[in-house]
Design a protein around this motif. Structure first.
Motif, PDB file in Angstrom:
ATOM      1  N   ALA A   1       0.847  -1.186   0.000  1.00  0.00           N
ATOM      2  CA  ALA A   1       0.000   0.000   0.000  1.00  0.00           C
ATOM      3  C   ALA A   1       0.886   1.241   0.000  1.00  0.00           C
ATOM      4  O   ALA A   1       1.719   1.415   0.897  1.00  0.00           O
ATOM      5  CB  ALA A   1      -0.923   0.004   1.206  1.00  0.00           C
ATOM      6  N   PHE A   2       0.711   2.088  -1.002  1.00  0.00           N
ATOM      7  CA  PHE A   2       1.496   3.312  -1.124  1.00  0.00           C
ATOM      8  C   PHE A   2       0.606   4.499  -0.775  1.00  0.00           C
ATOM      9  O   PHE A   2      -0.468   4.683  -1.362  1.00  0.00           O
ATOM     10  CB  PHE A   2       2.029   3.464  -2.542  1.00  0.00           C
ATOM     11  CG  PHE A   2       2.816   4.734  -2.791  1.00  0.00           C
ATOM     12  CD1 PHE A   2       3.872   5.086  -1.979  1.00  0.00           C
ATOM     13  CD2 PHE A   2       2.493   5.573  -3.850  1.00  0.00           C
ATOM     14  CE1 PHE A   2       4.608   6.243  -2.196  1.00  0.00           C
ATOM     15  CE2 PHE A   2       3.216   6.730  -4.097  1.00  0.00           C
ATOM     16  CZ  PHE A   2       4.278   7.071  -3.270  1.00  0.00           C
ATOM     17  N   THR A   3       1.044   5.297   0.197  1.00  0.00           N
ATOM     18  CA  THR A   3       0.301   6.470   0.640  1.00  0.00           C
ATOM     19  C   THR A   3       1.159   7.708   0.465  1.00  0.00           C
ATOM     20  O   THR A   3       2.324   7.723   0.890  1.00  0.00           O
ATOM     21  CB  THR A   3      -0.098   6.342   2.121  1.00  0.00           C
ATOM     22  OG1 THR A   3      -0.832   5.125   2.305  1.00  0.00           O
ATOM     23  CG2 THR A   3      -0.950   7.521   2.561  1.00  0.00           C
TER      24      THR A   3
ATOM     25  N   ALA B   1       7.506  16.823  -6.109  1.00  0.00           N
ATOM     26  CA  ALA B   1       8.054  15.891  -5.127  1.00  0.00           C
ATOM     27  C   ALA B   1       6.958  15.371  -4.217  1.00  0.00           C
ATOM     28  O   ALA B   1       6.008  16.092  -3.878  1.00  0.00           O
ATOM     29  CB  ALA B   1       9.140  16.575  -4.307  1.00  0.00           C
ATOM     30  N   ARG B   2       7.113  14.100  -3.800  1.00  0.00           N
ATOM     31  CA  ARG B   2       6.116  13.447  -2.964  1.00  0.00           C
ATOM     32  C   ARG B   2       6.755  12.865  -1.707  1.00  0.00           C
ATOM     33  O   ARG B   2       7.825  12.261  -1.773  1.00  0.00           O
ATOM     34  CB  ARG B   2       5.453  12.284  -3.728  1.00  0.00           C
ATOM     35  CG  ARG B   2       4.681  12.701  -4.970  1.00  0.00           C
ATOM     36  CD  ARG B   2       5.295  12.109  -6.236  1.00  0.00           C
ATOM     37  NE  ARG B   2       5.261  10.644  -6.278  1.00  0.00           N
ATOM     38  CZ  ARG B   2       4.254   9.924  -6.787  1.00  0.00           C
ATOM     39  NH1 ARG B   2       3.196  10.531  -7.285  1.00  0.00           N
ATOM     40  NH2 ARG B   2       4.307   8.604  -6.824  1.00  0.00           N
ATOM     41  N   LEU B   3       6.088  13.019  -0.591  1.00  0.00           N
ATOM     42  CA  LEU B   3       6.465  12.383   0.667  1.00  0.00           C
ATOM     43  C   LEU B   3       5.460  11.273   0.927  1.00  0.00           C
ATOM     44  O   LEU B   3       4.251  11.511   0.918  1.00  0.00           O
ATOM     45  CB  LEU B   3       6.422  13.385   1.814  1.00  0.00           C
ATOM     46  CG  LEU B   3       6.601  12.809   3.226  1.00  0.00           C
ATOM     47  CD1 LEU B   3       8.036  12.391   3.458  1.00  0.00           C
ATOM     48  CD2 LEU B   3       6.158  13.820   4.280  1.00  0.00           C
ATOM     49  N   GLY B   4       5.948  10.055   1.102  1.00  0.00           N
ATOM     50  CA  GLY B   4       5.006   8.962   1.272  1.00  0.00           C
ATOM     51  C   GLY B   4       5.549   7.806   2.071  1.00  0.00           C
ATOM     52  O   GLY B   4       6.625   7.871   2.683  1.00  0.00           O
ATOM     53  N   GLU B   5       4.784   6.723   2.058  1.00  0.00           N
ATOM     54  CA  GLU B   5       5.163   5.471   2.706  1.00  0.00           C
ATOM     55  C   GLU B   5       4.628   4.307   1.886  1.00  0.00           C
ATOM     56  O   GLU B   5       3.525   4.377   1.333  1.00  0.00           O
ATOM     57  CB  GLU B   5       4.569   5.374   4.111  1.00  0.00           C
ATOM     58  CG  GLU B   5       5.192   6.274   5.135  1.00  0.00           C
ATOM     59  CD  GLU B   5       4.603   6.062   6.523  1.00  0.00           C
ATOM     60  OE1 GLU B   5       5.292   6.396   7.504  1.00  0.00           O
ATOM     61  OE2 GLU B   5       3.464   5.555   6.621  1.00  0.00           O
ATOM     62  N   ILE B   6       5.430   3.252   1.827  1.00  0.00           N
ATOM     63  CA  ILE B   6       4.977   1.982   1.274  1.00  0.00           C
ATOM     64  C   ILE B   6       4.865   1.006   2.432  1.00  0.00           C
ATOM     65  O   ILE B   6       5.860   0.707   3.099  1.00  0.00           O
ATOM     66  CB  ILE B   6       5.962   1.446   0.223  1.00  0.00           C
ATOM     67  CG1 ILE B   6       6.106   2.418  -0.948  1.00  0.00           C
ATOM     68  CG2 ILE B   6       5.503   0.077  -0.280  1.00  0.00           C
ATOM     69  CD1 ILE B   6       7.239   2.059  -1.898  1.00  0.00           C
TER      70      ILE B   6
ATOM     71  N   GLY C   1       7.492  -4.599   6.666  1.00  0.00           N
ATOM     72  CA  GLY C   1       7.839  -3.296   7.199  1.00  0.00           C
ATOM     73  C   GLY C   1       7.442  -2.163   6.279  1.00  0.00           C
ATOM     74  O   GLY C   1       7.038  -2.358   5.126  1.00  0.00           O
ATOM     75  N   THR C   2       7.565  -0.957   6.798  1.00  0.00           N
ATOM     76  CA  THR C   2       7.201   0.258   6.070  1.00  0.00           C
ATOM     77  C   THR C   2       8.443   0.891   5.476  1.00  0.00           C
ATOM     78  O   THR C   2       9.500   0.963   6.109  1.00  0.00           O
ATOM     79  CB  THR C   2       6.503   1.255   7.017  1.00  0.00           C
ATOM     80  OG1 THR C   2       5.288   0.666   7.491  1.00  0.00           O
ATOM     81  CG2 THR C   2       6.195   2.558   6.305  1.00  0.00           C
TER      82      THR C   2
END
Length: 385
Positions: A6-8, A16-21, A26-27
């Motif tokens: 899941a990519f947020t 530019a993008r700040l996110g999390e996978i 783990g993240t």
């Protein structure tokens, strides 16, 4: 249970993008830099020290691991994570680049690439199906589709043919991955955009990949000698051709200023051997540019590699000591230089993420380039890093 993939996106600043996978192991904070663990090891580093530097994910190499110790052996020994002692996500490349650049007597066909091993001359074939099988045996968390890479200096006809074949191979990679049972249920698959420096070919590639459908998309075929200006020229449009809801991975990049410019253009993930390879050859990255610790001027320098760095190396060892270790060929020199470089890269990624969150990326990037790319006179008769 954590999601399969899941990519947020939490914030943006320009492109530019700040996110999390989020993945089961783990993240991954993005923008992210993946240290390269080519042969089931980040050279000169223990996995715990790689993690301590700030890395959320490593890259493993399909080509090298299929030849030694073999993917089948790794599978019998519990998979790549258990084998190398890394319990967080691993991305494996497809092996395509190494086949084209390292193997002897390659022969390309629609089936795949037949080649002789650079280790012992044994004959092998990597097809999309075999590449996916190897990555499944390794237990990869993020699997890369198999593609064909040609030089950016090739004719447009050659580039177009390679891109079109890569898209056919991408579909076969998708089908092979989906047939992977339990592994497909917990791992992710990325497609690779090709098309060299040609915007129309890149668009056709992106459209084909989106039609197939992937968890993320890589911008491939760059960082192969075209130069930063040409690379940035492609990155001015290529990321925007891909699905904006999916992570974008720039393969094989790169120098710190390459990474900053690519983040500004919307790239989320990076990998490169540069921090580890440079560490083993005596080059350290600092906020004021790279330095070659072998240079005589560091022989009695009691300062840290980088006064702005909070890594254990800069907190405990002087330039003079590192100069001695590297000049003497001591293994500890390669270990400490590599550790510093990995910390430097991860600190840069953390600073980029903080700047995007604060909406100050343009100012951060300008200040970084001012300090990192400042002109410095080279010592007479000494080669600088």
């Amino acid at each position: 249970m954590p999601p399969r993939f899941a990519f947020t996106i939490h914030a943006t600043d320009g492109r530019a993008r700040l996110g999390e996978i989020a993945m089961q192991r783990g993240t991954i904070r993005t923008p992210a830099f993946m240290p390269v663990g080519t042969a089931a090891t980040v050279k000169a580093m223990k996995p715990s020290d790689v993690r301590a530097s700030g890395a959320d994910i490593l890259l493993g190499n399909t080509y090298h691991l299929m030849l030694r110790p073999t993917a089948e052996r790794v599978a019998r020994l519990g998979g790549l994570h258990q084998f190398m002692g890394w319990d967080r996500p691993i991305l494996t490349d497809s092996g395509g680049y190494q086949v084209m650049s390292l193997a002897e007597l390659t022969k390309r066909s629609e089936e795949g690439v037949a080649f002789k091993s650079h280790l012992d001359g044994a004959r092998h074939l990597i097809s999309p199906e075999r590449s996916i099988e190897i990555q499944r045996l390794l237990g990869s968390d993020i699997v890369m589709a198999f593609d064909e890479l040609v030089p950016t200096t090739s004719t447009r006809d050659v580039q177009a043919a390679a891109m079109e074949r890569s898209m056919r191979w991408a579909r076969r990679s998708r089908e092979a991955f989906d047939a992977g049972g339990e592994h497909a249920g917990r791992a992710a698959l990325f497609g690779i955009q090709q098309g060299a420096l040609d915007e129309r070919l890149r668009r056709a590639s992106a459209d084909a990949l989106k039609d197939i459908g992937f968890d993320g998309y890589a911008v491939g075929g760059l960082a192969v000698g075209e130069g930063q200006e040409a690379m940035f020229g492609v990155l001015d449009y290529a990321p925007g051709q891909l699905d904006p809801a999916k992570p974008r991975y720039l393969m094989g990049v790169g120098k710190p200023d390459d990474i900053v410019g690519a983040v500004e253009r919307g790239i989320d993930m990076f990998d490169c051997v540069l921090p580890t390879r440079s560490g083993r050859t005596g080059q350290a990255f600092t906020r004021n540019g790279p330095i070659n610790i072998r240079n005589a001027k560091f022989g009695e320098d009691q300062g840290p590699l980088d006064p702005a760095c909070a890594c254990p190396v800069c907190g405990g060892f002087s330039r003079a000591y590192l100069h001695h270790l590297v000049r003497a060929g001591e293994i500890l020199g390669a270990m400490l230089m590599t550790e510093h470089n990995l910390y430097f890269y991860q600190a840069l990624m953390a600073d980029l993420r903080a700047a995007i969150r604060a909406g100050t990326l343009a100012d951060f990037a300008a200040a970084f380039r001012r300090d990192y790319l400042a002109e410095r006179p080279a010592p007479t008769g000494v080669t600088t890093g």
